[in-house]
Design a protein around this motif. Structure first.
Motif, mmCIF file in Angstrom:
data_model
loop_
_atom_site.group_PDB
_atom_site.id
_atom_site.type_symbol
_atom_site.label_atom_id
_atom_site.label_comp_id
_atom_site.label_asym_id
_atom_site.label_seq_id
_atom_site.Cartn_x
_atom_site.Cartn_y
_atom_site.Cartn_z
ATOM 1 N N PHE A 167 53.936 36.308 26.793
ATOM 2 C CA PHE A 167 52.563 36.448 26.306
ATOM 3 C C PHE A 167 51.710 35.280 26.782
ATOM 4 N N LEU B 185 50.525 37.718 18.657
ATOM 5 C CA LEU B 185 51.465 38.549 19.408
ATOM 6 C C LEU B 185 52.903 38.292 18.970
ATOM 7 N N THR C 147 49.562 57.926 22.430
ATOM 8 C CA THR C 147 49.161 56.760 23.216
ATOM 9 C C THR C 147 48.655 55.616 22.352
ATOM 10 N N GLU D 189 45.741 34.504 20.256
ATOM 11 C CA GLU D 189 46.589 35.640 20.636
ATOM 12 C C GLU D 189 48.071 35.312 20.499
ATOM 13 N N LEU E 265 40.638 54.840 20.787
ATOM 14 C CA LEU E 265 42.092 54.974 20.691
ATOM 15 C C LEU E 265 42.607 54.637 19.301
ATOM 16 N N PHE F 195 50.572 47.575 22.477
ATOM 17 C CA PHE F 195 50.272 46.771 23.664
ATOM 18 C C PHE F 195 49.175 47.409 24.500
ATOM 19 N N VAL F 196 49.148 48.750 24.504
ATOM 20 C CA VAL F 196 48.096 49.422 25.265
ATOM 21 C C VAL F 196 46.740 49.078 24.663
ATOM 22 N N LEU G 233 36.903 40.974 29.672
ATOM 23 C CA LEU G 233 36.752 40.577 31.066
ATOM 24 C C LEU G 233 35.374 40.972 31.589
ATOM 25 N N THR H 115 41.139 43.934 26.371
ATOM 26 C CA THR H 115 40.717 42.820 27.211
ATOM 27 C C THR H 115 39.810 43.261 28.351
ATOM 28 N N VAL H 116 39.768 44.575 28.635
ATOM 29 C CA VAL H 116 38.841 45.044 29.671
ATOM 30 C C VAL H 116 37.419 44.657 29.290
ATOM 31 N N ILE I 289 45.928 44.234 33.178
ATOM 32 C CA ILE I 289 44.943 44.929 32.355
ATOM 33 C C ILE I 289 44.871 46.367 32.849
ATOM 34 N N PRO I 290 44.922 47.366 31.932
ATOM 35 C CA PRO I 290 44.763 48.735 32.395
ATOM 36 C C PRO I 290 43.366 48.932 32.976
ATOM 37 N N ASN J 43 49.799 53.057 21.341
ATOM 38 C CA ASN J 43 50.755 51.973 21.449
ATOM 39 C C ASN J 43 50.043 50.634 21.295
ATOM 40 N N ILE K 123 34.369 50.652 24.013
ATOM 41 C CA ILE K 123 34.317 52.053 23.573
ATOM 42 C C ILE K 123 35.678 52.714 23.755
ATOM 43 N N ALA K 124 36.290 52.478 24.933
ATOM 44 C CA ALA K 124 37.591 53.098 25.209
ATOM 45 C C ALA K 124 38.610 52.681 24.158
ATOM 46 N N ILE L 281 48.308 35.753 28.966
ATOM 47 C CA ILE L 281 46.959 35.342 28.575
ATOM 48 C C ILE L 281 46.511 34.173 29.433
ATOM 49 N N TYR M 27 45.761 45.398 25.367
ATOM 50 C CA TYR M 27 45.375 45.094 26.744
ATOM 51 C C TYR M 27 44.153 45.872 27.188
ATOM 52 N N LEU M 28 43.984 47.071 26.644
ATOM 53 C CA LEU M 28 42.763 47.807 26.963
ATOM 54 C C LEU M 28 41.561 47.054 26.415
ATOM 55 N N LEU N 3 40.095 57.755 29.075
ATOM 56 C CA LEU N 3 39.349 57.053 28.026
ATOM 57 C C LEU N 3 38.470 55.976 28.633
ATOM 58 N N TRP O 203 53.824 45.945 30.513
ATOM 59 C CA TRP O 203 54.109 46.677 29.288
ATOM 60 C C TRP O 203 55.613 46.911 29.141
ATOM 61 N N SER P 121 55.231 55.600 23.103
ATOM 62 C CA SER P 121 54.994 55.983 24.480
ATOM 63 C C SER P 121 53.514 55.797 24.788
ATOM 64 N N TRP P 122 53.172 56.009 26.027
ATOM 65 C CA TRP P 122 51.750 56.090 26.337
ATOM 66 C C TRP P 122 51.511 56.914 27.570
ATOM 67 N N MET Q 279 41.185 32.476 23.284
ATOM 68 C CA MET Q 279 42.076 33.632 23.348
ATOM 69 C C MET Q 279 43.526 33.161 23.428
ATOM 70 N N PHE R 54 49.498 46.517 34.735
ATOM 71 C CA PHE R 54 49.713 46.598 33.294
ATOM 72 C C PHE R 54 51.012 47.310 32.964
#
Lengths: 293, 624
Positions: free
Chosen positions: B410, A138, A90, A134, A76, A94-95, A105, A101-102, B381-382, A92, A71-72, B414, A98-99, B509, B391, B500-501, A130, B387
């Motif tokens: 990378f 990437l 935000t 990936e 985005l 990479f963000v 996980l 992958t939460v 991971i965030p 981005n 959902i998060a 991973i 990586y978000l 979020l 980043w 940016s982030w 993965m 992270f």
């Protein structure tokens, strides 16, 4: 915040209907009639309404974490233009990746927490996969970001207003599409699920609402994956345009997967680390020397 | 500063005697000493310097922002481990010696960070290495050999360092780092600068386990006392990173090697180090994936993360530098907590093999959560702080167009999902073997430091600005691309070269996602919780999980944790091994030694007498 909520609603209805349509398409490819297009809505709501069994708190927590992460990430995601970008500061790349992958996980943890070895085998396959898809993806994305000097998705979209990235770096787009099929877990890359071999792998212990929630999570993930591809490679446009592109990419992926058998895990890795990775590096080389079309 | 270091050295002996009388009291004193040195470090002002005259040799100490940063990271880990050992130490034989050496090592490390000339640095370096060396073989018999390997490889690094320092003295007539930096920039001899650079960085390569000298890491981390592995990985390897910071950034490699730029504004020597970092990432990741011993797994993970830090620092890019520096912090905290969690698991189960465990989550939930959040940080991971540094390193690599290094980064990232998940699945999740039915949660004294460190990492993942600002100040002082601002605290943003982030936004979020998911979860019918073993608890049949129609009477057999990534591991089963090459070299030296031994130290008295007489005659003949 409203835009983010819209993302969620759109993701839910769009992808669930598309999944139903995909079942229809696959059925037609295989000369069957197939279920109606709204079959997946029925499936999800039925699953959600049943009394489930839980295998302990980590099982529950994993499911919540998986859905929460998905959902998060879906909140985005920009939808093809700055106007439909929920958080312009935000978004981005990479963000987002990586978000994303939460959720993965969380799912991995919850499913292995069910204590079933089939689930563990499925997760071990999913994580290995993965590593496969990936890496080319990437590398391609690194060359895209290097080329446009921005990792912000909505800026990448804006920079393609003249010419889609698909035509600027076709090699990269092809590699990203191949990776996308792996990300979506469609055939020939449905190794982690593999119903006939490992009893649907991670999903083996799911019942009732757990199954329903993870289906929703899967929908959000598909939404993020395809949107990312559409945004980065297929240019911008208004929301309608975005949706058309989204559907086209989806149908293409479904058609390809409908006619292919499943890879074995090391075949999958050898495949991804062979031609796609090579092409990704070739693409990076082109970008480095300014040889984009 | 000198007084504080000497006080710490004296206190280590005091702590030894207190621990001899009452080990618990001694450990508490040890912890308090660590804590107060933390406050002392906080009170020191940057820029203050001191001179000691020792045997006619002037030793300089100086307190800079870099020393502050490294000292704080080190002390956090050390203090946490000292608190941890208030309870954990009861499993050890040499408690007093453990306390003494850990405190001595603290003093040595602080001295390294304070040193303002190369000889002082060397002296404190040796204090830190030697005292840690003596801790390694304390618990396990096999660790003696590991300690020898550690000593030898450390010696390779330190002697190279010393040689480099002497070369510098011969040419510039000083050991003072600030003077050396000036002379290096003005020097025109590229060969000399290159030689010095490589000799000095060899100490860092040896200490933080970068590729050619990484072979000691596996055994030493795995076999040393469990809590001490936290310090080895979380703190001592940061001494190596300090050397890298010194030779790459404090000695401005961009200016010194401005005529040796090979690619994208990265000078050749830095590129060499980055290549070594890349190889370390690949080796560390691939080897970690296939380990069965959880401490060895994390040891290889440390190799890979050392590579990350080196890659980040080596780019000499503002983002790369800050990413590398922040990664030092993140890896220190995460690996310290992970090794402490392992120590807690070993404390209860007496084994470190993943294949012998399973299902401990139901017995040790807090240890599990500490481990979980640390691996989230370690895998980048965030919303954990790990992270942010990853980043930044990615941004630097993409900005430089270093695609192969980016690819390796990378791959390592991973790959780290793969290996950190193995202990998670094998130790904590799945079926609980019958023999661990009586296992309890680790004692509270052991949980507190883990939880606190996890909270720090979590907090900095949401609000990283205190640490990032410190690092940015260091970068400004060192003059690395001073016009490039990364921290934008007013707008809560971290700015890269490409977008940016907002850390707070990502966290909110995340929270929203969780809340929505939880609401959805609780909207629908409640689940009936089933025990994995009911109703046949006596036989232990896993009846409530899908078995494909089989009846399985042993939960141990129904737990998948050996050969976890069989499909992947098969692909590199017959890999070439650097360890076997080094052990072959070791064997060669051993055989030569054996040969000499057989010839000159034969067991018969007559042969011995013969050699003595022959030697004496030789001496008389040459008239030495």
């Amino acid at each position: 915040m409203l835009k983010a909520m819209f993302n969620l609603v759109l993701a839910f209805f769009l992808v669930l209907s598309l999944e139903g349509i995909a079942r229809k398409i696959v059925a037609r490819v295989q000369r069957r009639i197939g279920p109606p297009w709204y079959q997946n809505f029925i499936d999800v709501f039925k699953a959600l309404s049943k009394h489930p069994f839980s295998n302990g708190w980590i099982f529950d927590f994993g499911v919540i974490m998986a859905l929460g992460g998905a959902i998060a990430t879906a909140m985005l995601m920009p939808l093809g233009s700055l106007k439909w970008t929920p958080f312009p500061n935000t978004d981005n790349f990479f963000v987002i990746v990586y978000l994303f992958t939460v959720g993965a996980l969380g799912m991995a943890m919850g499913m292995v927490g069910s204590g079933n070895p089939w689930a563990s085998i499925g997760i071990s396959r999913a994580l290995t996969q993965m590593l496969g898809y990936e890496l080319p993806f990437l590398v391609v994305m690194a060359s895209v970001i290097f080329n446009y000097k921005t990792a912000s998705i909505h800026q990448l979209v804006a920079l393609q207003s003249e010419k889609w990235n698909l035509f600027v770096m076709p090699l990269g787009a092809i590699v990203a599409f191949i990776s996308l099929i792996g990300m979506m877990g469609k055939k020939p890359f449905d190794i982690a699920i593999a119903p006939a071999e490992i009893a649907s792998g991670p999903m083996v212990e799911l019942s009732g609402k757990y199954l329903g929630l993870l289906q929703i999570m899967h929908d959000f993930s598909l939404f993020v994956e395809i949107s990312l591809f559409v945004n980065v490679f297929l240019g911008g446009g208004n929301l309608g345009w975005f949706l058309v592109k989204f559907v086209v990419v989806w149908v293409l992926a479904v058609l390809i997967s409908a006619v292919l058998p499943r890879f074995r895990i090391e075949q999958m890795l050898k495949f991804y680390w062979g031609v796609p990775l090579g092409l990704a590096f070739l693409n990076a080389l082109f970008v480095l020397f300014g040889l984009t079309l | 500063m000198a007084a504080s270091l000497i006080t710490l050295m004296i206190l280590s002996v005091v702590v030894y005697f207190i621990s001899k009388v009452n080990w618990k009291l001694g450990t508490i004193v040890n912890f308090l000493v660590g804590l107060s040195s933390m406050f002392y470090v906080l009170s020191l002002e940057a820029g203050s310097s001191e001179k000691i005259v020792l045997f006619g040799q002037k030793l300089y100490l100086e307190w800079t922002d870099v020393s502050f940063y490294f000292s704080m990271v080190s002390l956090m880990v050390i203090v946490a481990v000292k608190f941890f050992s208030i309870r954990w130490l009861e499993t050890q034989r040499y408690r007093a010696a453990f306390n003494m050496f850990v405190l001595m090592m603290t003093a040595g490390s602080l001295g390294v960070f304070m040193a303002a000339d190369l000889i002082t640095l060397y002296i404190f370096w040796e204090i830190a290495v030697l005292s840690s060396l003596l801790v390694v073989p304390m618990e396990r018999e096999e660790a003696k050999r590991a300690a020898v390997v550690y000593a030898i490889i450390s010696a390779v690094g330190t002697y190279a360092f010393l040689y480099g320092a002497f070369l510098i003295y011969q040419r510039y007539g000083t050991f003072r780092i600030s003077t050396v930096v000036q002379s290096m920039v003005d020097d025109t001899s590229t060969g000399f600068k290159l030689a010095v650079f490589l000799l000095l960085s060899l100490a860092g390569i040896a200490k933080s386990g970068i590729f050619p000298l990484h072979t000691w890491i596996r055994k030493t981390y795995a076999l040393s006392p469990d809590a001490f592995s936290s310090i080895l990985s979380g703190q001592l390897s940061k001494l190596g990173n300090y050397i890298f910071t010194l030779v790459i950034s404090v000695v401005p490699s961009l200016k010194v090697f401005s005529d040796l730029i090979v690619y994208s504004n990265v000078p050749l020597p830095n590129y060499l180090l980055i290549t070594l970092g890349n190889i370390s990432i690949v080796i560390g990741t691939l080897m970690a994936i296939k380990q069965d011993d959880m401490k060895m797994l994390m040891a290889f993970s440390s190799v890979a993360n050392g590579g990350y830090i080196l890659v980040g620092l080596g780019t000499m890019d503002p983002l790369g530098f800050e990413g590398g520096m922040f990664h030092i912090f993140n890896h220190a905290v995460a690996s310290a907590v992970i090794f402490m969690a392992f120590a807690a698991v070993i404390y209860r189960t007496k084994t470190s093999k993943i294949s012998e465990m399973g299902g401990l989550i139901h017995k040790m939930p807090i240890t599990f959560l500490a481990y979980l959040f640390s691996i989230i940080s370690l895998a980048g991971i965030p919303p954990m702080s790990g992270f942010i540094s990853k980043w930044m390193i990615y941004q630097a690599l993409v900005r430089k167009g270093m695609f192969i290094t980016a690819f390796v980064a990378f791959f390592g990232s991973i790959g780290s999902f793969l290996y950190v998940f193995r202990p998670l699945a094998g130790i904590f999740l799945g079926q609980l073997p019958k023999r661990y039915r009586e296992v309890r949660e680790a004692p509270i004294v052991m949980l507190v430091p883990m939880v606190l460190l996890v909270l720090v990492s979590f907090f900095l993942g949401v609000w990283p600005f205190p640490v990032l600002q410190t690092i940015e100040n260091i970068r400004m002082d060192l003059g690395i691309a001073t016009s490039f601002k990364i921290v934008d605290q007013e707008n809560w943003l971290i700015r890269g070269f490409a977008g940016s982030w907002n850390t707070v936004l990502v966290f909110s979020l995340f929270l929203t996602g969780f809340v929505v998911a939880y609401i959805l979860y609780s909207l629908f019918p409640r689940a009936r919780k089933v025990d994995l073993m009911v109703p046949h608890r006596e036989e232990g049949t896993p009846l409530n999980v899908y078995t494909g129609g089989e009846f399985i009477y042993s939960p141990d057999l129904y737990h998948y944790n050996t050969n976890f990534y069989a499909g992947f591991e098969r692909m590199y089963r017959n890999h070439p091994s650097w360890e076997s090459i080094t052990s072959a070299i070791g064997k060669l030296f051993h055989d030569i030694g054996e040969w000499f031994h057989r010839w000159f130290f034969a067991s018969s008295a007559s042969a011995y007498t013969f050699w003595v007489v022959a030697t004496l005659l030789l001496i008389f003949w040459v008239r030495w």
